[in-house]
Design a protein around this motif. Structure first.
Motif, mmCIF file in Angstrom:
data_model
loop_
_atom_site.group_PDB
_atom_site.id
_atom_site.type_symbol
_atom_site.label_atom_id
_atom_site.label_comp_id
_atom_site.label_asym_id
_atom_site.label_seq_id
_atom_site.Cartn_x
_atom_site.Cartn_y
_atom_site.Cartn_z
ATOM 1 N N ARG A 7 49.400 42.096 46.577
ATOM 2 C CA ARG A 7 48.941 40.735 46.272
ATOM 3 C C ARG A 7 47.628 40.443 46.986
ATOM 4 N NH1 ARG A 7 47.421 37.234 43.069
ATOM 5 N NH2 ARG A 7 47.717 35.048 43.604
ATOM 6 N N GLU A 10 44.913 41.949 45.001
ATOM 7 C CA GLU A 10 44.668 41.131 43.800
ATOM 8 C C GLU A 10 43.851 39.887 44.158
ATOM 9 O OE1 GLU A 10 48.557 40.179 42.329
ATOM 10 O OE2 GLU A 10 48.941 42.224 41.620
ATOM 11 N N LEU A 11 44.198 39.243 45.279
ATOM 12 C CA LEU A 11 43.478 38.042 45.706
ATOM 13 C C LEU A 11 42.002 38.338 45.965
ATOM 14 C CD1 LEU A 11 46.134 36.451 48.097
ATOM 15 C CD2 LEU A 11 45.259 35.426 45.976
ATOM 16 N N ILE A 13 40.192 40.829 44.628
ATOM 17 C CA ILE A 13 39.546 41.122 43.343
ATOM 18 C C ILE A 13 39.267 39.821 42.584
ATOM 19 C CG2 ILE A 13 39.902 42.174 41.063
ATOM 20 C CD1 ILE A 13 41.403 44.474 42.610
ATOM 21 N N GLU A 14 40.240 38.903 42.567
ATOM 22 C CA GLU A 14 40.045 37.603 41.910
ATOM 23 C C GLU A 14 38.885 36.843 42.564
ATOM 24 O OE1 GLU A 14 43.757 35.477 42.274
ATOM 25 O OE2 GLU A 14 44.844 36.975 41.085
ATOM 26 N N ALA A 15 38.836 36.889 43.892
ATOM 27 C CA ALA A 15 37.796 36.170 44.631
ATOM 28 C C ALA A 15 36.413 36.744 44.344
ATOM 29 C CB ALA A 15 38.092 36.221 46.127
ATOM 30 N N LYS A 17 35.413 38.057 41.626
ATOM 31 C CA LYS A 17 34.983 37.617 40.293
ATOM 32 C C LYS A 17 34.347 36.236 40.365
ATOM 33 C CE LYS A 17 38.412 40.360 37.819
ATOM 34 N NZ LYS A 17 39.725 40.335 37.141
ATOM 35 N N CYS A 18 34.831 35.402 41.292
ATOM 36 C CA CYS A 18 34.288 34.045 41.460
ATOM 37 C C CYS A 18 32.947 34.061 42.193
ATOM 38 C CB CYS A 18 35.269 33.183 42.248
ATOM 39 S SG CYS A 18 36.825 32.914 41.383
ATOM 40 N N LYS A 61 35.290 33.287 48.335
ATOM 41 C CA LYS A 61 35.623 33.095 46.919
ATOM 42 C C LYS A 61 34.948 31.847 46.357
ATOM 43 C CE LYS A 61 39.477 31.990 43.867
ATOM 44 N NZ LYS A 61 40.915 32.044 43.632
#
Length: 195
Positions: A7, A10-11, A13-15, A17-18, A61
């Motif tokens: 997790r 994942e956090l 990678i998501e950050a 993208k932002c 992020k």
């Protein structure tokens, strides 16, 4: 509470993208270093060290901010219930537990700065806080750096580096080397690790 390793990845990678940037690989290098050091210390959990290293800058992020990334990361991790990571987001830039020697722009609202100041007053730093402070001070985006070279780079970019902060970083490095009974740079694979 902590997210799982998966997790946490994942956090990050998501950050990214932002707010894409070199901070993502800096975080991966810090995580690698934290995990390797923790593996050499019987009182530290390597997974927790990795997760904390990976997410210490997760506040990035929300955009390009200096002091703001600390309040952003702290608030974000608290909102997800990850209080152990939130603490690291708060403490990683303050090895003397005060805003007095912060290096960078004060780009927070009064409310955000108060969140940081109030939390720093009551937080009790432990080995994980010190570990991530160390790893943050040797993690470049392309690999592991010499701590003094990294601090000199920060000094060049911002015009100064408080001597007390410098001395505490070297003291933390010595602490972990004595605890491991090994050279820090060998443990973290300074000359070979790439994110």
């Amino acid at each position: 509470m902590l997210p799982t390793r998966e997790r946490a990845e994942e956090l990050l990678i998501e950050a990214e993208k932002c707010n894409p940037g070199s901070w993502g690989n800096h975080s991966r290098v810090a995580a690698h270093c934290a995990e390797r050091i923790a593996q050499e210390c019987s009182d530290l959990d390597a997974d927790k060290a990795y997760i904390c290293g990976l997410l210490h800058d997760i506040g990035r992020k929300f955009g390009v901010r200096h002091l703001g990334h600390i309040s952003d990361g702290y608030s974000y991790m608290m909102s997800l219930g990850y209080d152990e990571v939130a603490k690291i987001c708060l403490t990683h830039s303050f090895n003397n537990q005060t805003l007095d020697q912060y290096i960078g722009k004060f780009d927070t609202t009064e409310e955000e700065q108060k969140i940081i100041e109030d939390a720093l007053k009551v937080v009790i730093m432990d080995e994980y806080d010190r570990l991530i402070q160390l790893c943050d001070s040797i993690a470049g985006s392309e690999g592991v750096l010499d701590i003094e070279e990294r601090m000199n780079d920060v000094k060049r970019r911002y015009g100064s580096y408080p001597q007390e902060k410098w001395d505490i970083n070297l003291k933390i490095k010595k602490h972990f080397e004595e605890k491991m009974g090994k050279n820090l740079y060998l443990v973290v694979e300074k000359d070979i690790f790439k994110p």
